[in-house]
Design a protein around this motif. Structure first.
Motif, PDB file in Angstrom:
ATOM      1  N   HIS A   1       0.816  -1.208   0.000  1.00  0.00           N
ATOM      2  CA  HIS A   1       0.000   0.000   0.000  1.00  0.00           C
ATOM      3  C   HIS A   1       0.849   1.257   0.000  1.00  0.00           C
ATOM      4  O   HIS A   1       0.549   2.222  -0.693  1.00  0.00           O
TER       5      HIS A   1
ATOM      6  N   SER B   1      -3.985   1.400  -4.726  1.00  0.00           N
ATOM      7  CA  SER B   1      -4.302   1.126  -3.322  1.00  0.00           C
ATOM      8  C   SER B   1      -5.798   0.952  -3.148  1.00  0.00           C
ATOM      9  O   SER B   1      -6.270   0.104  -2.398  1.00  0.00           O
TER      10      SER B   1
ATOM     11  N   ALA C   1      -7.223  -2.513  -1.718  1.00  0.00           N
ATOM     12  CA  ALA C   1      -7.962  -2.621  -0.463  1.00  0.00           C
ATOM     13  C   ALA C   1      -9.427  -2.905  -0.729  1.00  0.00           C
ATOM     14  O   ALA C   1     -10.066  -3.681  -0.016  1.00  0.00           O
TER      15      ALA C   1
ATOM     16  N   LYS D   1      -0.569   6.673   5.214  1.00  0.00           N
ATOM     17  CA  LYS D   1      -1.093   5.599   4.378  1.00  0.00           C
ATOM     18  C   LYS D   1      -0.880   4.245   5.042  1.00  0.00           C
ATOM     19  O   LYS D   1      -1.695   3.335   4.918  1.00  0.00           O
TER      20      LYS D   1
ATOM     21  N   ALA E   1      -3.435   1.296   5.943  1.00  0.00           N
ATOM     22  CA  ALA E   1      -3.175  -0.088   5.536  1.00  0.00           C
ATOM     23  C   ALA E   1      -3.360  -1.027   6.736  1.00  0.00           C
ATOM     24  O   ALA E   1      -3.997  -2.074   6.618  1.00  0.00           O
TER      25      ALA E   1
ATOM     26  N   PHE F   1      -8.144   5.502   1.315  1.00  0.00           N
ATOM     27  CA  PHE F   1      -6.924   5.609   0.507  1.00  0.00           C
ATOM     28  C   PHE F   1      -7.018   6.773  -0.472  1.00  0.00           C
ATOM     29  O   PHE F   1      -6.026   7.438  -0.756  1.00  0.00           O
TER      30      PHE F   1
END
Lengths: 511, 530
Positions: A248, A256, A260, A312, A316, A356
């Motif tokens: 990620h 991303s 996800a 980030k 994640a 994200f």
């Protein structure tokens, strides 16, 4: 309708080829957008045509593929795949929109993304084990390149790590498939041929082979764990999760989002499609172990998220924590838990993609993601701040937003497990209380992050940042509205899954 | 006389190749450079002709150890892959500077400096050796045909490029090869000593009645010696050096031709036994060889900085995978365990995988051969760094070929691995140790992905070095393209080749006539272990 379904799987592939020969970058983007809109329309038509009262597999089509070993090209849609398909196609449009400003090798980017798209749809729609495996593997490769070429500074490391982890999982799955090849001809109604049809593989005659004390009971236990590991890596669950933060952090924002939003869901989907229904007795035997893995993921993921300084990476790790609810919900073998786990996947698909995206919007302007160097963003962009609030609160599981339903149902389902008597009351309560504590931790890291990033006064270096543009607002509006809608009327999902899950759960329920 | 005629009937393809070799030698000495350039085309013509003869020509009626379909399959595989190899090698040995200048007419013609004739003659001789191996029905014949495979390759390595490294590796290759020959010849003499015959069918019948430790020892030594040809532990040491030293097209040749001959020879030797070895010393020898070969190949592959060496170790690892199938042996006759299905015949899996592996690995070598860095062939990872930006086509071929070697579905290598490992699983009833071998193999496949991905990573994520220049050799590009397409297309629609391999591998072994023991119940309980 079966034709439409197959067409839907391969439309992105055709689009990918078109992107490669597109005359300009702009054309490639337009092709990708058109393809994803068309695919979304197709999936909506299929969803409208699906008979929700009958449930089960519909729009099924089959064609012999490798005759010697009885492998078919078999596709179809049931309640388990329908919501995920709609989620995938809807997210896909947003992902293409989010990648509109990719300037490096745009044609290849779009082509690889569309190739990945075919892989994702194929995974959710294939009903043949080998076909499923092929799509499962095929989706690896474009992701590897999307991270490896368009990623951040450590992109190669992240790409290889992602590939190897998932490949290791697939190899576990492959071993199980070799076993199934040699064992399933012994099933009563197999006609001496190996069975690959995933529906037949959950029939009574196959279950008889894998039942507790049955001829292949030892194999069934091994196979349960091997498939579980394969899918836990994809989900990902602690201790197989370490590829996810790396992937990620290095992946570009749209990737991303899809990673996800959809790719992780392949793990959960496959557990519901393969691990549990194929080996129900093993699932009953090992449920405490699996549930413990889920609880560990919830707590450990949340603690890790709390410790991150990279924004980030925090998001994640929140995925790891949220996916722990899926593992837990499936493991406890109650209907509420099962429904909750499934809903959690859909809800997380929306919220994580949105989280994200929110991170990506800031990163694109600030070129860093250090939480400590940010602050006061809400004052800088009030509109963006408002959507962010909704987005992160949905992730946190605030009632009225989509994240709430899944978590609460999984927790209720866990406590319900006391009723089926498959484990000690103490164990069940311990698991339930610990998992519920995860909710507190989640609130902790999200609120703390929100305070550091959004509250306070804007930093002076924000002055030269471009304002959030209409395209970005459009994307967050769609995701935000979805988060709200699924939080208020979760029945949309249960309406689709209901009948299918009745049948599925009948196999799994603890007698 | 009829015996002689019968023997001759089976070897028309080989005779054709021999004739072709002679023609090539003469043509390579022609005065006009345009005529000399035709040599590779003539070699191709004779190769195709031998393929036609293998199908349509007179078939041997008796005296074969292997079933006729299997002989035909191997011969056709040799012709088909041989054509691809010829395309890869067509420009050779162009880097031999003197030859090159003589051919371009810069220097006056000097027969002593012209290598092209010999090169293609030896090329054909070596292929003829593989074909002869399949028809061998005598220990002496087997020995001679195996030598016919190897001896020309020593010369090919030495003459392939004008670098001291090529000579060095040729010398290494030659002496280690001689050592290996000594070992398997020793084995052959023990087989002769134990049974009193060199005629393989008589050895077979003698072995059925007597169990002599001498025979076992003979076969063990023979297999160990032949492991040189297939680049397996314990005779694998030369592989990386020789593969790196030879010109890339010759490396591709080494990766397929001696390996095929070696596996055919081992199949012939094992079919001497009353039944396929599922227990006892020979089984354990093969088991350990397979496990070690895979592991050594893959672990060493991780440590390399040269793509050619990496692919050399990959070639070792793939021999290990092939040994898994070989160990599983022919199909079980009775059904019930599901073992008699399409997956379950280890010999068929080996035959199929040899072709699958050949196409994948030749494709990778062909791509390497198409790239030149600072006037020499691409070798290190830096040399192919950023290949995708300059030569997207070559990089794509490299991608599919390497992924096929990883065993990613739906590529050819994936199908091959399914058959290899599946066949060992099918025979788990005979010996539980087979399951553990599959576990080792599967783990190895995962490990191998690391270095294969490094190759892809270099091609796609690396920065272009700027020193690479394309080599002007259209036929090599065509070969690379053919391999790339075949790996994809045959993977998706490779039904026919699978069927061919299966049909061709019904061994005429005593155990085939009696229903083999089939244990259909669950996996051995000791797998449950801890």
């Amino acid at each position: 309708m079966p034709t439409l379904l197959n067409l839907m799987i391969f439309t992105p592939l055709i689009g990918a080829l078109l992107c490669l020969v597109a005359p300009s970058k702009q054309a490639a983007k337009s092709i990708a957008l058109v393809v994803s809109v068309v695919t979304l329309a197709m999936s909506l038509v299929l969803a409208a045509q699906y008979d929700y009262h009958a449930g089960g597999v519909q729009f099924e089509s089959a064609m012999m593929w490798i005759k010697g070993i009885n492998v078919e090209y078999r596709t179809g849609m049931d309640g388990l795949s329908l919501p995920l398909i709609v989620l995938t196609t809807a997210l896909s449009v947003l992902v293409v929109a989010a990648s509109w400003n990719i300037e490096k090798m745009t044609k290849a980017f779009m082509a690889l993304y569309l190739f990945l798209y075919t892989g994702m749809l194929g995974v959710f729609l294939s009903l043949d084990m080998v076909l499923f495996y092929v799509f499962f593997e095929v989706s690896l490769l474009p992701m590897y390149f999307l991270i490896g070429i368009w990623g951040g500074p450590r992109k190669e490391y992240a790409a290889i790590k992602f590939f190897l982890y998932t490949l290791a999982g697939s190899i576990c799955l492959l071993v199980v498939m070799l076993g199934l090849y040699h064992i399933t001809p012994n099933a009563a109604d197999s006609g001496g041929k190996p069975i690959w049809n995933m529906m037949t593989l959950q029939s009574d005659s196959v279950h008889a082979l894998f039942a507790k004390g049955g001829t292949y009971w030892v194999f069934a236990q091994w196979a349960f764990w091997l498939t579980l590991v394969a899918f836990l890596i994809k989900l990902p669950a602690v201790p197989f999760h370490t590829w996810l933060p790396d992937a990620h952090v290095e992946a570009p924002t749209p990737i991303s989002m899809i990673l996800a939003g959809v790719l992780l869901k392949m793990g959960g989907y496959a557990m519901m499609r393969i691990t549990w229904p194929f080996f129900p007795d093993s699932a009953r035997l090992f449920w405490v172990c699996v549930a413990t893995l889920g609880v560990i993921a919830i707590i450990y993921g949340a603690l890790c998220a709390m410790a991150q300084s990279d924004w980030k990476k925090l998001v994640a790790y929140s995925s790891v924590s949220h996916m722990g609810y899926v593992t837990l919900g499936l493991a406890v073998l109650t209907r509420t838990g099962f429904d909750g786990a499934y809903f959690q996947m859909i809800a997380h698909g929306i919220t994580s993609a949105m989280m994200f995206f929110m991170v990506g919007v800031v990163y694109e302007r600030a070129h860093h993601r250090e939480i400590d160097r940010l602050g006061g963003i809400w004052l800088k962009w009030p509109g963006y701040g408002g959507w962010s609030l909704l987005c992160f609160f949905a992730g946190m599981g605030l009632p009225g937003l989509c994240g709430f339903i899944g978590e609460i149902m999984v927790l209720l389902g866990t406590f319900e497990a006391v009723g089926h008597g498959a484990g000690h009351t103490t164990i069940v309560y311990t698991l339930g209380v610990l998992a519920a504590f995860g909710v507190v931790l989640t609130a902790g890291y999200i609120l703390w992050m929100f305070q550091r990033v959004y509250m306070g006064l804007p930093k002076p270096d924000y002055d030269h940042y471009e304002p959030v543009n209409t395209r970005e607002y459009a994307i967050m509006t769609v995701l935000g509205v979805l988060a709200l809608v699924f939080g208020i009327v979760p029945m949309i999902v249960f309406h689709a899954t209901g009948v299918t899950f009745n049948h599925l759960f009948a196999m799994l329920a603890v007698q | 006389m009829s015996v002689m005629a019968d023997k001759l009937a089976g070897v028309w393809p080989e005779i054709t190749l021999g004739l072709g070799a002679c023609v090539c030698m003469a043509l390579g000495l022609a005065k006009a450079s345009s005529t000399r350039k035709l040599t590779s085309w003539v070699a191709g013509l004779f190769l195709l002709l031998s393929g036609v003869l293998a199908i349509a020509g007179p078939q041997p009626t008796s005296g074969l150890i292997l079933p006729p379909q299997m002989v035909l399959y191997v011969k056709l595989a040799v012709v088909a892959v041989g054509v691809v190899l010829l395309l890869v090698a067509a420009q050779l040995p162009s880097s031999w500077r003197a030859t090159h200048r003589a051919e371009e007419g810069i220097e006056p013609f000097d027969p002593a400096n012209v290598m092209r004739g010999e090169f293609f003659a030896f090329f054909l001789f070596s292929l003829a050796g593989v074909m002869l191996t399949t028809t061998a029905n005598d220990l002496v014949w087997l020995f001679l045909s195996l030598e016919l495979v190897s001896l020309p390759t020593y010369v090919m390595v030495a003459t392939s490029q004008d670098r001291i490294r090529a000579q060095e590796s040729a010398v290494k290759y030659f002496f280690l090869g001689a050592l290996a020959v000594a070992v398997f010849l020793y084995g052959f003499t023990l087989i002769y000593g134990a049974t009193g015959f060199t005629d393989l069918s008589r050895v077979q019948s003698a072995a059925a009645t007597t169990t002599s430790p001498l025979l076992t020892l003979g076969i063990v030594l023979a297999i160990v010696g032949i492991s040189f040809k297939i680049a397996a532990v314990p005779m694998h040491f030369y592989t990386a050096d020789v593969y790196q030293g030879a010109a890339t097209p010759v490396t591709a040749f080494l990766a397929f031709v001696p390996k095929t001959a070696g596996f055919v020879a081992i199949i012939i030797l094992l079919s001497m036994l009353p039944q396929w070895p599922t227990h006892g010393p020979i089984m354990w020898l093969l088991w350990i060889m397979a496990a070690l070969t895979m592991t050594v190949g893959n672990v060493m592959g991780l440590l390399q900085t040269s793509v050619k060496r990496t692919l050399a170790y990959s070639s070792i690892a793939h021999s290990g995978y092939l040994l898994v199938g070989l160990l599983a042996g022919p199909a079980l006759l009775t059904s019930g365990g599901g073992g008699s299905g399409a997956i379950g015949n280890g010999i068929a899996a080996v035959l199929f995988y040899l072709v699958a592996y050949a196409l994948s690995t030749i494709g990778a070598f062909a791509v390497l051969g198409c790239v030149q860095v600072d006037g020499h062939e691409a070798d290190s990872f830096d040399d192919i760094s950023g290949l995708s930006t300059k030569h997207p086509g070559l990089a794509a071929v490299m991608l599919v070929c390497v992924l096929s070697l990883v065993g990613l579905p739906p590529l050819l290598g994936f199908i091959g691995k399914i058959y290899l490992f599946g066949s060992a699983m099918a025979h788990r009833g005979e010996n539980p140790a087979f399951v553990w071998l599959v576990v080792v193999a599967v783990l190895n496949s995962a490990v191998s992905a690391v270095y294969y991905l490094r190759i892809i990573g270099a091609c796609y994520f690396g920065k272009p070095s700027g020193r690479t220049e394309p080599q002007h050799c259209p036929s090599r590009r065509i070969a690379a393209l053919v391999c790339g397409i075949a790996v994809v297309v045959m993977g998706v629609a490779g039904n026919r080749l699978v069927t061919l391999a299966r049909e061709s591998s019904q061994l005429a072994q005593p155990s085939q006539q009696t229903p083999a023991k089939v244990v259909s119940d669950e996996l051995p309980t000791d797998i449950h272990g801890g």
